[in-house]
Design an enzyme around this catalytic site. Structure first.
Site, PDB file in Angstrom:
ATOM      1  N   ARG A 276      29.259  56.853 -22.337  1.00  0.00           N
ATOM      2  CA  ARG A 276      29.850  56.745 -23.657  1.00  0.00           C
ATOM      3  C   ARG A 276      31.232  56.100 -23.622  1.00  0.00           C
ATOM      4  NH1 ARG A 276      28.900  54.701 -27.569  1.00  0.00           N
ATOM      5  NH2 ARG A 276      26.859  55.679 -27.326  1.00  0.00           N
TER       6      ARG A 276
ATOM      7  N   LYS B  87      61.601  40.451 -42.397  1.00  0.00           N
ATOM      8  CA  LYS B  87      60.683  40.616 -43.524  1.00  0.00           C
ATOM      9  C   LYS B  87      61.461  41.034 -44.772  1.00  0.00           C
ATOM     10  CE  LYS B  87      56.504  41.766 -42.487  1.00  0.00           C
ATOM     11  NZ  LYS B  87      55.268  42.496 -42.146  1.00  0.00           N
TER      12      LYS B  87
ATOM     13  N   ASP C 253      54.107  34.003 -46.579  1.00  0.00           N
ATOM     14  CA  ASP C 253      53.381  35.236 -46.867  1.00  0.00           C
ATOM     15  C   ASP C 253      52.674  35.202 -48.213  1.00  0.00           C
ATOM     16  OD1 ASP C 253      52.648  37.950 -46.236  1.00  0.00           O
ATOM     17  OD2 ASP C 253      54.105  38.598 -47.730  1.00  0.00           O
TER      18      ASP C 253
END
Length: 281
Positions: A102, A169, A218
């Site tokens: 797993r 930013k 952006d």
């Protein structure tokens, strides 16, 4: 060949992951059901079309529990694998292989999912001249591995850490009192790479004039991106970012930007379907 990534300890990662899975009592199912001397062979196969990433890490889980395990790798990281393709074959102690299964599959399915998503975005912008970048939108603790997977998918790594470059930013700009002032402070601090997020076209000249070395455009539509690229005129690299998806990324890339960045290739990439089927030797 040894698998090595900067600032990533594979042995520690494997040990911590196995400890999380084993708990205090270990794999009680395999211990109860499988004779200690039993051996298994098995094949790990892709159950859909994927780009492979993480095979050396998956192998490390098997080797951690059975140092004498025999592993034959059928493909390499970065390769495309069609549905049904064998990725690797293993032969070793059955209890150990079942216990490691797993953990090995989890990391391989996740990283191959990141690589597969990345390659789809890379293919979508092929021929535009733009380069796909990843982001810092990664699962905590898995950044080195997820950014490795984006490289396997054909992207280029952006910032690995906060100290790789300044990224100014909107919140930085608001507190500093303006784009130009924020950039000037970064320059005064001696930072060489200064990325500035530009929300409006009127921020371009103040950012470049103050010393920005890279502009992140952006959430701009194609028309605004083309105008921004024209205003920059090649003085610094430009990056389209924010809100880009597989069906919109090519239009953004065709505007002339240097880069397109997509957080979803790490943040939202679904795990791919890979199975490990054992057959008694």
């Amino acid at each position: 060949m040894t698998f090595a990534l900067d600032r990533f300890d594979l042995d520690d990662f494997v040990a911590a992951t196995l400890a999380e899975d084993l708990g205090e009592g270990g794999d009680i199912t395999s211990a109860a059901v499988i004779p200690i001397a039993a051996r298994f062979t098995g094949s790990m196969r892709s159950r859909e079309e994927i780009v492979v990433a993480g095979l050396p890490i998956a192998e490390a889980f098997f080797r951690a529990l059975d140092p004498q395990v025999l592993i034959e790798r059928a493909v390499e990281d970065g390769e495309r694998a069609e549905t049904g393709r064998i990725l690797l074959r293993v032969e070793g102690r059955a209890q150990a292989l079942l216990t490691a299964e797993r953990s090995a599959l989890n990391i391989l399915q996740h990283l191959s999912g990141v690589a597969t998503s990345t390659r789809r975005h890379v293919d979508a912008i092929a021929g535009t001249g733009a380069i796909l970048l990843d982001t810092r939108k990664t699962i905590p603790g898995l950044r080195a591995l997820e950014k490795y997977a984006t490289r396997m998918g054909g992207a280029r790594n952006h910032r690995m850490r906060l100290d790789d470059a300044a990224m100014i930013k909107d919140n930085h700009v608001a507190i500093a009192g303006g784009v130009g002032e924020a950039v000037r402070r970064a320059v005064a601090a001696g930072i060489e790479r200064i990325i500035v997020e530009v929300d409006h076209l009127d921020q371009i000249e103040p950012a470049i004039g103050a010393g920005a070395t890279h502009l992140l455009l952006d959430n701009m539509g194609p028309a605004a991106l083309r105008e921004a690229v024209a205003m920059v005129g090649g003085r610094v690299p430009t990056e389209a970012s924010g809100g880009l998806a597989l069906d919109t990324i090519r239009e953004a890339a065709l505007t002339g930007v240097t880069y397109v960045s997509v957080g979803r290739i790490t943040q939202s990439a679904p795990a791919v379907d890979i199975g490990l089927d054992f057959t008694a030797a």
